[in-house]
Motif scaffolding. Structure first.
Motif, PDB file in Angstrom:
ATOM      1  N   PHE B 160      -8.698  -6.842 -67.959  1.00 43.16           N
ATOM      2  CA  PHE B 160      -7.268  -6.640 -67.709  1.00 43.16           C
ATOM      3  C   PHE B 160      -6.608  -5.940 -68.897  1.00 43.16           C
ATOM      4  CE2 PHE B 160      -2.994  -8.442 -68.516  1.00 43.16           C
ATOM      5  CZ  PHE B 160      -2.306  -7.806 -67.491  1.00 43.16           C
ATOM      6  N   LEU B 161      -6.919  -6.407 -70.114  1.00 48.40           N
ATOM      7  CA  LEU B 161      -6.245  -5.864 -71.292  1.00 48.40           C
ATOM      8  C   LEU B 161      -6.726  -4.454 -71.627  1.00 48.40           C
ATOM      9  CD1 LEU B 161      -6.126  -8.940 -73.694  1.00 48.40           C
ATOM     10  CD2 LEU B 161      -4.210  -7.874 -72.520  1.00 48.40           C
ATOM     11  N   GLU B 162      -8.020  -4.203 -71.426  1.00 45.84           N
ATOM     12  CA  GLU B 162      -8.597  -2.952 -71.926  1.00 45.84           C
ATOM     13  C   GLU B 162      -8.730  -1.876 -70.853  1.00 45.84           C
ATOM     14  OE1 GLU B 162      -9.188  -2.402 -75.107  1.00 45.84           O
ATOM     15  OE2 GLU B 162      -8.585  -4.450 -75.638  1.00 45.84           O
ATOM     16  N   LYS B 163      -8.870  -2.306 -69.592  1.00 45.21           N
ATOM     17  CA  LYS B 163      -9.229  -1.320 -68.582  1.00 45.21           C
ATOM     18  C   LYS B 163      -8.160  -1.086 -67.523  1.00 45.21           C
ATOM     19  CE  LYS B 163     -13.149  -0.748 -70.525  1.00 45.21           C
ATOM     20  NZ  LYS B 163     -13.456   0.502 -71.252  1.00 45.21           N
ATOM     21  N   THR B 164      -7.059  -1.810 -67.581  1.00 47.94           N
ATOM     22  CA  THR B 164      -6.017  -1.551 -66.590  1.00 47.94           C
ATOM     23  C   THR B 164      -4.802  -0.949 -67.296  1.00 47.94           C
ATOM     24  OG1 THR B 164      -4.917  -3.682 -66.819  1.00 47.94           O
ATOM     25  CG2 THR B 164      -6.733  -3.577 -65.247  1.00 47.94           C
ATOM     26  N   SER B 165      -4.022  -0.207 -66.548  1.00 50.10           N
ATOM     27  CA  SER B 165      -2.870   0.429 -67.180  1.00 50.10           C
ATOM     28  C   SER B 165      -1.820  -0.618 -67.529  1.00 50.10           C
ATOM     29  CB  SER B 165      -2.282   1.507 -66.259  1.00 50.10           C
ATOM     30  OG  SER B 165      -2.004   0.952 -65.000  1.00 50.10           O
ATOM     31  N   TYR B 166      -1.725  -1.687 -66.704  1.00 45.32           N
ATOM     32  CA  TYR B 166      -0.743  -2.713 -67.030  1.00 45.32           C
ATOM     33  C   TYR B 166      -1.135  -3.447 -68.309  1.00 45.32           C
ATOM     34  CZ  TYR B 166       3.251  -5.625 -66.119  1.00 45.32           C
ATOM     35  OH  TYR B 166       4.471  -6.229 -66.225  1.00 45.32           O
ATOM     36  N   GLY B 167      -2.455  -3.631 -68.476  1.00 43.40           N
ATOM     37  CA  GLY B 167      -2.940  -4.242 -69.717  1.00 43.40           C
ATOM     38  C   GLY B 167      -2.536  -3.426 -70.928  1.00 43.40           C
ATOM     39  N   ALA B 168      -2.586  -2.104 -70.764  1.00 41.74           N
ATOM     40  CA  ALA B 168      -2.185  -1.226 -71.868  1.00 41.74           C
ATOM     41  C   ALA B 168      -0.708  -1.422 -72.201  1.00 41.74           C
ATOM     42  CB  ALA B 168      -2.470   0.225 -71.501  1.00 41.74           C
ATOM     43  N   ILE B 169       0.111  -1.590 -71.154  1.00 42.00           N
ATOM     44  CA  ILE B 169       1.545  -1.812 -71.386  1.00 42.00           C
ATOM     45  C   ILE B 169       1.756  -3.133 -72.124  1.00 42.00           C
ATOM     46  CG2 ILE B 169       3.772  -2.190 -70.262  1.00 42.00           C
ATOM     47  CD1 ILE B 169       2.774  -0.415 -67.978  1.00 42.00           C
ATOM     48  N   VAL B 170       0.994  -4.152 -71.689  1.00 45.29           N
ATOM     49  CA  VAL B 170       1.119  -5.466 -72.326  1.00 45.29           C
ATOM     50  C   VAL B 170       0.775  -5.353 -73.817  1.00 45.29           C
ATOM     51  CG1 VAL B 170       0.050  -7.751 -72.463  1.00 45.29           C
ATOM     52  CG2 VAL B 170       0.747  -6.839 -70.253  1.00 45.29           C
ATOM     53  N   LYS B 171      -0.318  -4.664 -74.112  1.00 44.91           N
ATOM     54  CA  LYS B 171      -0.718  -4.540 -75.518  1.00 44.91           C
ATOM     55  C   LYS B 171       0.311  -3.738 -76.310  1.00 44.91           C
ATOM     56  CE  LYS B 171      -4.875  -2.934 -75.326  1.00 44.91           C
ATOM     57  NZ  LYS B 171      -6.128  -2.436 -75.885  1.00 44.91           N
ATOM     58  N   ALA B 172       0.833  -2.699 -75.665  1.00 44.91           N
ATOM     59  CA  ALA B 172       1.835  -1.891 -76.353  1.00 44.91           C
ATOM     60  C   ALA B 172       3.100  -2.700 -76.589  1.00 44.91           C
ATOM     61  CB  ALA B 172       2.149  -0.644 -75.534  1.00 44.91           C
ATOM     62  N   GLY B 173       3.421  -3.563 -75.630  1.00 40.18           N
ATOM     63  CA  GLY B 173       4.607  -4.402 -75.766  1.00 40.18           C
ATOM     64  C   GLY B 173       4.524  -5.316 -76.967  1.00 40.18           C
ATOM     65  N   ALA B 174       3.301  -5.702 -77.324  1.00 39.70           N
ATOM     66  CA  ALA B 174       3.123  -6.550 -78.494  1.00 39.70           C
ATOM     67  C   ALA B 174       3.444  -5.774 -79.769  1.00 39.70           C
ATOM     68  CB  ALA B 174       1.684  -7.066 -78.553  1.00 39.70           C
ATOM     69  N   GLN B 175       3.178  -4.467 -79.752  1.00 36.74           N
ATOM     70  CA  GLN B 175       3.404  -3.655 -80.944  1.00 36.74           C
ATOM     71  C   GLN B 175       4.871  -3.259 -81.092  1.00 36.74           C
ATOM     72  OE1 GLN B 175       1.105  -2.833 -83.260  1.00 36.74           O
ATOM     73  NE2 GLN B 175      -0.375  -4.095 -82.180  1.00 36.74           N
ATOM     74  N   ASP B 176       5.439  -2.739 -80.008  1.00 38.43           N
ATOM     75  CA  ASP B 176       6.783  -2.191 -80.109  1.00 38.43           C
ATOM     76  C   ASP B 176       7.458  -2.306 -78.743  1.00 38.43           C
ATOM     77  OD1 ASP B 176       9.077  -0.778 -80.427  1.00 38.43           O
ATOM     78  OD2 ASP B 176       8.152   0.922 -81.440  1.00 38.43           O
ATOM     79  N   SER B 177       8.106  -3.460 -78.517  1.00 40.61           N
ATOM     80  CA  SER B 177       8.623  -3.707 -77.174  1.00 40.61           C
ATOM     81  C   SER B 177       9.788  -2.775 -76.839  1.00 40.61           C
ATOM     82  CB  SER B 177       9.031  -5.173 -77.024  1.00 40.61           C
ATOM     83  OG  SER B 177       9.938  -5.523 -78.033  1.00 40.61           O
ATOM     84  N   GLU B 178      10.557  -2.368 -77.859  1.00 36.43           N
ATOM     85  CA  GLU B 178      11.691  -1.482 -77.571  1.00 36.43           C
ATOM     86  C   GLU B 178      11.212  -0.139 -77.026  1.00 36.43           C
ATOM     87  OE1 GLU B 178      14.488  -0.946 -80.769  1.00 36.43           O
ATOM     88  OE2 GLU B 178      14.659  -3.118 -80.990  1.00 36.43           O
ATOM     89  N   MET B 179      10.164   0.388 -77.677  1.00 36.60           N
ATOM     90  CA  MET B 179       9.636   1.676 -77.227  1.00 36.60           C
ATOM     91  C   MET B 179       9.076   1.568 -75.813  1.00 36.60           C
ATOM     92  SD  MET B 179       9.152   4.778 -77.737  1.00 36.60           S
ATOM     93  CE  MET B 179       9.409   5.197 -79.455  1.00 36.60           C
ATOM     94  N   VAL B 180       8.375   0.458 -75.547  1.00 34.96           N
ATOM     95  CA  VAL B 180       7.803   0.268 -74.218  1.00 34.96           C
ATOM     96  C   VAL B 180       8.918   0.183 -73.172  1.00 34.96           C
ATOM     97  CG1 VAL B 180       6.420  -1.278 -72.791  1.00 34.96           C
ATOM     98  CG2 VAL B 180       5.742  -0.826 -75.129  1.00 34.96           C
ATOM     99  N   ALA B 181      10.015  -0.491 -73.530  1.00 33.70           N
ATOM    100  CA  ALA B 181      11.143  -0.590 -72.607  1.00 33.70           C
ATOM    101  C   ALA B 181      11.781   0.790 -72.410  1.00 33.70           C
ATOM    102  CB  ALA B 181      12.167  -1.585 -73.137  1.00 33.70           C
ATOM    103  N   ALA B 182      11.875   1.557 -73.499  1.00 32.98           N
ATOM    104  CA  ALA B 182      12.497   2.876 -73.422  1.00 32.98           C
ATOM    105  C   ALA B 182      11.696   3.802 -72.513  1.00 32.98           C
ATOM    106  CB  ALA B 182      12.612   3.477 -74.821  1.00 32.98           C
ATOM    107  N   LEU B 183      10.401   3.547 -72.426  1.00 36.78           N
ATOM    108  CA  LEU B 183       9.555   4.366 -71.569  1.00 36.78           C
ATOM    109  C   LEU B 183       9.663   3.945 -70.101  1.00 36.78           C
ATOM    110  CD1 LEU B 183       6.427   4.679 -73.858  1.00 36.78           C
ATOM    111  CD2 LEU B 183       8.029   6.493 -73.231  1.00 36.78           C
ATOM    112  N   GLY B 184      10.563   3.007 -69.820  1.00 35.89           N
ATOM    113  CA  GLY B 184      10.850   2.681 -68.431  1.00 35.89           C
ATOM    114  C   GLY B 184      10.107   1.481 -67.891  1.00 35.89           C
ATOM    115  N   ASN B 185       9.507   0.672 -68.783  1.00 36.31           N
ATOM    116  CA  ASN B 185       8.825  -0.521 -68.299  1.00 36.31           C
ATOM    117  C   ASN B 185       9.761  -1.724 -68.376  1.00 36.31           C
ATOM    118  OD1 ASN B 185       6.042   0.646 -68.016  1.00 36.31           O
ATOM    119  ND2 ASN B 185       6.466   1.093 -70.155  1.00 36.31           N
ATOM    120  N   ASN B 186       9.562  -2.621 -67.448  1.00 31.90           N
ATOM    121  CA  ASN B 186      10.394  -3.812 -67.404  1.00 31.90           C
ATOM    122  C   ASN B 186       9.804  -4.877 -68.335  1.00 31.90           C
ATOM    123  OD1 ASN B 186      11.801  -6.097 -66.787  1.00 31.90           O
ATOM    124  ND2 ASN B 186      11.974  -5.594 -64.610  1.00 31.90           N
TER     125      ASN B 186
END
Lengths: 318, 292
Positions: B160-186
């Motif tokens: 889930f974390l490494e091979k799905t696109s949602y997993g990528a969003i989750v991991k990115a959210g851990a790094q920089d949630s503002e940027m992930v939100a700015a890219l249009g993710n909830n």
């Protein structure tokens, strides 16, 4: 002299003098009043770390428990002297707080909390398993309250609840005034600057890790003294004193009373906690459910605690 | 001195236990790494998983309980997040820790009220009762199943974390949630989901641990403490750190039983303290926002 006898202290002293006579109105008793004082001492010592240095320890019950065990072991193996017992409680707790602090005071934030928790569990399991010394799961019981000996005065028995209460009140007042003096000293200002912005304090030339270590150790010593006093109150010590839930309780008590914004918050929190525990416990064996719900409600509704409602921020943030 | 076979069997026990510990800790570290909260209620969610399985297994059987219990626990997690935990985001991490402490306290008492104070032992499902002959020793079939299931679920989390696109969003959210939100993710929905998944993982660990440890109201404490230690050992939010930390804890506990049985509870805390002297952020830890 006026600097030492601040008005709130006088009022507090008078309040605690009459407290044993007020408690029966809510089905309390004198021993409960002593428990409030001891718990308040513990919470004040803890708050030195939480609100003045900005370090959230989640393992302070360990030092409370170590103080109690040290007092018990002194009485069983060494001497029956009251002062020696209290001193050993403080020395032992301070010694271990000093070691733990030296390892973890470089850590910050949640990491610091996780580590205090891990170390306190270590002490818990030592108390739980080391049957020969700590009595293991059953703890050490059947201890007694030695008489109070002051130079030039006849020994005073503390076995009567009221006598012990007055002794606890004297110890409590001394500890409270010392902590007050400490947090309002230049040393206390450095601690608060570390809480506000550690990097800046460091650039100003303060050895912040050392200051944090001193604060951690002092806080441990006060917790140890509270633990030793609690042993006198209960005449027994169990490993559960060191349990992580007890560590959580003291954090909660401090926050609940408003320790983050007011010096006296932990005292109010301790009073409410001890009385609630006793009152709810009388009605239902599931009092932990109610207590847990109260904790949840306080964090959600008034995260700054009860005294936070009055916004008397001057005592902490000058 | 223990013989070679003793070492081997305790070593295998250690790995089995380690996989279970990793499974317990993975949900905990996911919440910590992605949402930035310490969830003290993780142990209670673990216990709930075990108790739901205890109730459901009689009527529905092991496999159905293995699926349904974690879903129920995940649902409870989502409710907790929606009602309470989400109000703590952006505040001092201490508040969330205390909130979940209160939840853990009342949750454990609720379990006591619903299922009683006493513990219950749970038999392993019939198809894995007894032991299997490994050639050099006999070994409990259920422990092997437990290891396989734990490894499988950990693998699914990794997928889930490494091979799905949602997993990528989750991991990115851990790094920089503002940027992930700015890219249009909830971000808000993502946090709820992560809390739900983390809770379900605690629940599934409870289901498979139940036959090994039996169920009792305080069993959450046996789960939350290793989870803490593993996070400290492996590094916050790190998948492989959690697996390595879990195996290290499992092996050290099992091997300590041979030499100092009374101190086996203690060894994982000593391990954590020693590791921290050399790896201040844990074995696989990176600098984290949680240190500020």
């Amino acid at each position: 002299m006026r600097r030492f006898l601040k008005l709130p202290f006088v009022w507090m002293f008078l309040f605690f003098l009459v407290l044993p006579y007020l408690l029966p109105l809510i089905k309390g008793y004198t021993a409960l009043a002593s428990e409030i004082l001891i718990y308040a001492m513990f919470a004040l010592g803890f708050n030195l770390l939480l609100s003045y240095t900005g370090l959230a320890s989640f393992g302070h019950a360990a030092f409370f428990g170590i103080g109690a065990y040290a007092m018990a072991l002194t009485q069983l193996k060494l001497s029956d002297d009251l002062w020696l017992g209290l001193l050993m409680g403080m020395v032992a707790a301070g010694f271990f707080a000093g070691i733990v602090g030296a390892i973890i005071c470089r850590k910050r934030g949640i990491y610091f909390s996780l580590l205090t928790l891990a170390f306190s569990q270590m002490f818990f399991f030592i108390a739980f398993r080391w049957d020969e010394v700590t009595g293991g799961e059953t703890g050490l019981t059947g201890l007694r309250r030695p008489p109070l000996r002051l130079p030039g005065l006849p020994a005073v028995s503390l076995t009567e609840p009221m006598a012990f209460y007055l002794f606890a009140l004297a110890v409590f007042m001394v500890v409270m005034i010392l902590i007050w003096r400490l947090v309002h000293s230049p040393f206390g200002s450095v601690l608060q600057s570390i809480k506000q912005n550690e990097v800046r304090a460091k650039y100003l030339g303060y050895n912040t890790v050392f200051y944090k270590w001193v604060s951690f150790t002092i806080s441990g010593i006060i917790s140890g003294l509270a633990g030793a006093m609690f042993l006198l109150q209960q005449d027994a010590v169990f490993p559960t004193y060191l349990n992580w839930t007890e560590s959580g309780n003291v954090v909660m008590v401090t926050i609940m009373g408003g320790g983050v914004v007011n010096f006296f918050g932990p005292i109010l929190g301790a009073g409410i906690f001890v009385i609630l525990q006793n009152a709810i416990g009388a009605y239902t064996e599931h009092w932990l459910l109610i207590l847990g719900l109260i904790f949840i409600a306080i964090i959600m509704v008034i995260p700054e605690g009860i005294l936070g409602l009055f916004k008397r921020t001057k005592t902490v943030q000058q | 001195m223990p013989s070679g076979i003793d070492f081997l069997s305790q070593g295998i026990n250690g790995i089995v236990l380690g996989l279970l510990f990793s499974l317990i800790a993975i949900g905990f570290t996911l919440m910590l790494g992605v949402i930035g909260i310490i969830n003290f209620a993780h142990g209670v969610l673990f216990a709930l998983g075990a108790y739901f399985a205890f109730t459901l297994r009689n009527s529905l059987g092991f496999w159905a309980a293995l699926i349904i219990s974690p879903l129920l626990v995940g649902l409870i997690g989502i409710i907790i997040e929606r009602l309470a935990v989400r109000r703590m985001y952006g505040k001092d991490a201490l508040f969330c820790l205390l909130l979940t402490f209160g939840i853990a306290m009342s949750g454990e008492e609720l379990i006591r009220m619903v299922w009683g104070k006493l513990g219950h032992s749970i038999a392993a499902p019939a198809f894995v009762s007894g032991s299997i002959d490994l050639g050099f020793m006999l070994y409990s079939k259920y422990r092997l199943l437990l290891a396989v299931l734990s490894a499988l679920i950990l693998f699914l989390v990794w997928l889930f974390l490494e091979k799905t696109s949602y997993g990528a969003i989750v991991k990115a959210g851990a790094q920089d949630s503002e940027m992930v939100a700015a890219l249009g993710n909830n971000i808000s929905r993502m946090r709820t989901l992560v809390f739900g998944i983390g809770s379900a993982l605690a629940g599934v660990a409870g289901v498979i641990a139940a036959p090994l440890w039996s169920v009792r109201p305080g069993m959450g404490n046996d789960a939350i403490m290793p989870a803490f230690v593993i996070v400290v050992l492996g590094g916050i939010g790190s998948f492989w750190g959690t697996v390595i930390g879990g195996l290290a804890v499992g092996l050290s506990v099992s091997l300590a039983v041979m030499f100092f049985p009374r101190m086996s509870d203690l060894v994982m805390y000593i391990l954590a303290a020693v590791v921290l002297l050399f790896w201040p952020r844990g074995i696989m830890g990176e600098k984290s926002i949680l240190e500020d």
